[in-house]
Motif scaffolding. Structure first.
Motif, PDB file in Angstrom:
ATOM      1  N   LEU A  92      37.585  66.028  18.674  1.00 47.91           N
ATOM      2  CA  LEU A  92      37.415  65.985  20.124  1.00 47.91           C
ATOM      3  C   LEU A  92      38.619  66.657  20.781  1.00 47.91           C
TER       4      LEU A  92
ATOM      5  N   ARG B  35      39.823  69.582  24.313  1.00 48.35           N
ATOM      6  CA  ARG B  35      39.490  70.242  25.572  1.00 48.35           C
ATOM      7  C   ARG B  35      40.068  71.650  25.531  1.00 48.35           C
TER       8      ARG B  35
ATOM      9  N   ARG C  99      29.021  68.150  20.360  1.00 47.45           N
ATOM     10  CA  ARG C  99      29.154  66.937  21.169  1.00 47.45           C
ATOM     11  C   ARG C  99      29.960  67.269  22.426  1.00 47.45           C
ATOM     12  N   PHE C 100      29.335  67.053  23.572  1.00 43.55           N
ATOM     13  CA  PHE C 100      30.000  67.209  24.867  1.00 43.55           C
ATOM     14  C   PHE C 100      29.842  65.886  25.582  1.00 43.55           C
ATOM     15  N   GLY C 101      30.933  65.125  25.711  1.00 40.15           N
ATOM     16  CA  GLY C 101      30.847  63.778  26.261  1.00 40.15           C
ATOM     17  C   GLY C 101      29.985  62.930  25.358  1.00 40.15           C
ATOM     18  N   GLU C 102      28.957  62.298  25.894  1.00 36.97           N
ATOM     19  CA  GLU C 102      28.049  61.467  25.102  1.00 36.97           C
ATOM     20  C   GLU C 102      26.848  62.247  24.575  1.00 36.97           C
ATOM     21  N   ASN C 103      26.689  63.479  25.004  1.00 37.95           N
ATOM     22  CA  ASN C 103      25.538  64.290  24.593  1.00 37.95           C
ATOM     23  C   ASN C 103      25.820  64.992  23.275  1.00 37.95           C
TER      24      ASN C 103
ATOM     25  N   ARG D 135      35.931  71.086  29.266  1.00 38.30           N
ATOM     26  CA  ARG D 135      35.041  69.990  28.884  1.00 38.30           C
ATOM     27  C   ARG D 135      35.486  69.455  27.534  1.00 38.30           C
ATOM     28  N   ARG D 136      35.464  68.136  27.379  1.00 40.89           N
ATOM     29  CA  ARG D 136      35.805  67.537  26.091  1.00 40.89           C
ATOM     30  C   ARG D 136      34.666  67.822  25.120  1.00 40.89           C
ATOM     31  N   ALA D 137      35.021  68.358  23.946  1.00 40.14           N
ATOM     32  CA  ALA D 137      33.988  68.768  22.996  1.00 40.14           C
ATOM     33  C   ALA D 137      34.430  68.502  21.563  1.00 40.14           C
ATOM     34  N   ARG D 138      33.431  68.380  20.694  1.00 38.27           N
ATOM     35  CA  ARG D 138      33.654  68.249  19.254  1.00 38.27           C
ATOM     36  C   ARG D 138      32.552  69.022  18.556  1.00 38.27           C
TER      37      ARG D 138
END
Length: 101
Positions: free
Chosen positions: A46, A48, A66-70, A86-89
């Motif tokens: 995770l 940014r 994964r972007f947030g909860e999506n 955007r926070r991403a994984r």
């Protein structure tokens, strides 16, 4: 990644990934093209990205974005875009838990 930090000949390995910049290292370049190979259990934690938008094209296998909860699973041939800040994984899909019984 800040544009211009690594050489196109360098291959960086971290977090179960091997990455190589193919094009776009100039600070004037509007984009950077990278090759990434992600091992099972590996992937970008995770984070940014402050400096760039990202577009991923999955050439083989599958990745979870994964972007947030999506979460979106993308298989070979799929494309996925993610905006800066955007926070991403990004990681291989998690194997489902084995069924009991």
């Amino acid at each position: 990644m800040e544009t211009g930090m690594i050489d196109t000949q360098e291959s960086l390995q971290f977090a179960g990934m091997a990455t190589r910049v193919i094009a776009g290292l100039s600070t004037a370049a509007p984009y950077t093209v990278m090759e990434m190979r992600v091992e099972p259990g590996g992937g970008a934690p995770l984070h940014r990205s402050l400096d760039e938008d990202k577009t991923f094209i999955v050439l083989e296998g599958a990745l979870d974005f994964r972007f947030g909860e999506n979460v979106r699973e993308a298989g070979a041939g799929a494309a996925h875009a993610g905006g800066r800040r955007r926070r991403a994984r990004v990681h291989p899909p998690t194997a489902p838990a084995p069924r009991r019984g």
